[in-house]
Scaffold this motif. Sequence first.
Motif, PDB file in Angstrom:
ATOM      1  N   HIS A   2       7.655  15.847 -80.412  1.00 26.38           N
ATOM      2  CA  HIS A   2       8.364  15.944 -79.133  1.00 26.38           C
ATOM      3  C   HIS A   2       7.652  15.175 -78.025  1.00 26.38           C
ATOM      4  N   GLY A   3       6.758  14.282 -78.411  1.00 27.72           N
ATOM      5  CA  GLY A   3       6.019  13.514 -77.421  1.00 27.72           C
ATOM      6  C   GLY A   3       4.545  13.867 -77.419  1.00 27.72           C
ATOM      7  N   TRP A   4       3.819  13.278 -76.497  1.00 28.93           N
ATOM      8  CA  TRP A   4       2.365  13.450 -76.437  1.00 28.93           C
ATOM      9  C   TRP A   4       1.994  14.665 -75.594  1.00 28.93           C
ATOM     10  N   ILE A   5       0.889  15.286 -75.997  1.00 36.21           N
ATOM     11  CA  ILE A   5       0.273  16.362 -75.226  1.00 36.21           C
ATOM     12  C   ILE A   5      -1.225  16.084 -75.206  1.00 36.21           C
ATOM     13  N   TRP A   6      -1.881  16.382 -74.102  1.00 38.41           N
ATOM     14  CA  TRP A   6      -3.297  16.009 -74.009  1.00 38.41           C
ATOM     15  C   TRP A   6      -4.060  17.064 -73.213  1.00 38.41           C
ATOM     16  N   VAL A  16      -4.625  21.495 -70.102  1.00 38.98           N
ATOM     17  CA  VAL A  16      -3.656  20.885 -71.019  1.00 38.98           C
ATOM     18  C   VAL A  16      -2.461  20.413 -70.202  1.00 38.98           C
ATOM     19  N   GLU A  17      -1.977  19.222 -70.520  1.00 40.42           N
ATOM     20  CA  GLU A  17      -0.873  18.627 -69.761  1.00 40.42           C
ATOM     21  C   GLU A  17       0.113  17.957 -70.711  1.00 40.42           C
ATOM     22  N   CYS A  18       1.374  17.928 -70.330  1.00 36.57           N
ATOM     23  CA  CYS A  18       2.387  17.213 -71.104  1.00 36.57           C
ATOM     24  C   CYS A  18       3.616  16.997 -70.239  1.00 36.57           C
ATOM     25  N   ALA A  19       4.501  16.146 -70.720  1.00 31.20           N
ATOM     26  CA  ALA A  19       5.775  15.927 -70.037  1.00 31.20           C
ATOM     27  C   ALA A  19       6.663  17.160 -70.227  1.00 31.20           C
ATOM     28  N   PRO A  20       7.619  17.403 -69.329  1.00 32.29           N
ATOM     29  CA  PRO A  20       8.457  18.606 -69.444  1.00 32.29           C
ATOM     30  C   PRO A  20       9.262  18.659 -70.735  1.00 32.29           C
ATOM     31  N   GLU A  21       9.694  17.486 -71.228  1.00 33.89           N
ATOM     32  CA  GLU A  21      10.460  17.496 -72.474  1.00 33.89           C
ATOM     33  C   GLU A  21       9.593  17.860 -73.679  1.00 33.89           C
ATOM     34  N   GLY A  26      10.295  21.009 -75.985  1.00 29.96           N
ATOM     35  CA  GLY A  26      10.453  20.683 -77.395  1.00 29.96           C
ATOM     36  C   GLY A  26       9.531  21.492 -78.285  1.00 29.96           C
ATOM     37  N   LEU A  27       8.317  21.750 -77.814  1.00 30.94           N
ATOM     38  CA  LEU A  27       7.352  22.553 -78.580  1.00 30.94           C
ATOM     39  C   LEU A  27       7.579  24.049 -78.411  1.00 30.94           C
ATOM     40  N   GLY A  28       8.467  24.414 -77.499  1.00 27.78           N
ATOM     41  CA  GLY A  28       8.731  25.832 -77.264  1.00 27.78           C
ATOM     42  C   GLY A  28       7.689  26.513 -76.401  1.00 27.78           C
TER      43      GLY A  28
END
Length: 399
Positions: free
Chosen positions: A181-185, A200-205, A209-211
């Motif tokens: 569902h994209g990158w998380i870092w 921890v940061e990620c885009a809203p999608e 997507g990861l729930g």
Amino acid sequence: MKVVCVGGGPAGLYLAILLKRQDPAHDVTVHERDAEGSTYGWGVTYWRGLLDRLHEHDPESARALDAHSVRWDEGVAHVRDLTTRHRGDQGHGIGRHRLLEILTDRARALGVHVAHEHEVGPDRLPAADLVVAADGVGSVLRARHAGHFGTEVTTGRNRYIWLGTTKVFDAFTFAFVETGHGWIWCYGYPFDGGRSTCVVECAPETLTGLGLDRADEAEALTLLEQLFATVLDGHRLIGGASARGGAQWLTFRTLTNRTWYRGNLVLVGDAAHTTHYSIGAGTTLALEDAIVLAAALREHAALPQALARYERERMSALLPAQSAARHSAQWYEDLPRYIHLPPERMFALLGQRHSPLLPYVPPQLYYRLDRAAGQLETLRRFKRWLGPKLARAAHGRTP
């Protein structure tokens, strides 16, 4: 002078310390609504330059801060299964609880009255010559006069969560993980001998997507531990850092004000300004506010002139940090633009994320230009060093 600081964070406490050092006759009180020792957050970070300044203004609290901080001088980035490491400036981490404990003890030793579990509202301000709004980004004192202050809040796109971990990182650590569902870092740095901060940061999608937006804290921590298993080395993540309901996913709010004072009310720290956490400057800027405000009050007998000078100096000094923070946040929001570069190049551009040019230049080209500029500067320094030696040799003199 009678001074009331509303908010027992770093800015309010350090200002109280400096004012009592300048004149023990000042009557200074710090009001903090939370119970003593119940502060939110894990570790905070700062850099060597701040510590040097603190030693100049109050050596005793600076020595205590130094003694209880951990240090690093490297940065490491993990991208998928690849790792790159670089030396950098010396960084320091200290637990927020310990930082406030040090400043509170020092303030009390100097005669400051620190009152916990005492909330001061905008409609019942204590009588004082100066009231300092050090009550954070959600300042109720500022909100009471938001029109006068010209408060503006800009909300970032990405979502983040502030966690702790029992993994003690040996460097300022970045880890980027690709999911379906994209990158998380995450960003991690140590703050005592047994724990580190882990943001921890990620885009809203990616979050949805990861729930993670629907997971309770325990479920979210379990999933994040799995995603960052390599960098955590089997250690656990710790939530529940907030005194008001536990860790949660947030969007960063960048706050600015057109003016920082009204009558005898003045804003400091996050009540006056915020800068994105990715540049690690929040604590430094709050303490520097206190330093400049204390100096202005010492050098100007008239309060309006003192507050005008404080506002002018700090607004000017903040411009580079605010620009850096804005571009740093944008870099992470544009992560797909950089993440597929070789890790060495991606990490180099991560270090250049404060540049206003980077978003407008193709990443590979920017990397090559930056490398070339660095080589040119090295050549310029060499020529400046060599020039006088050649001149002396031409005149028959040895260096």
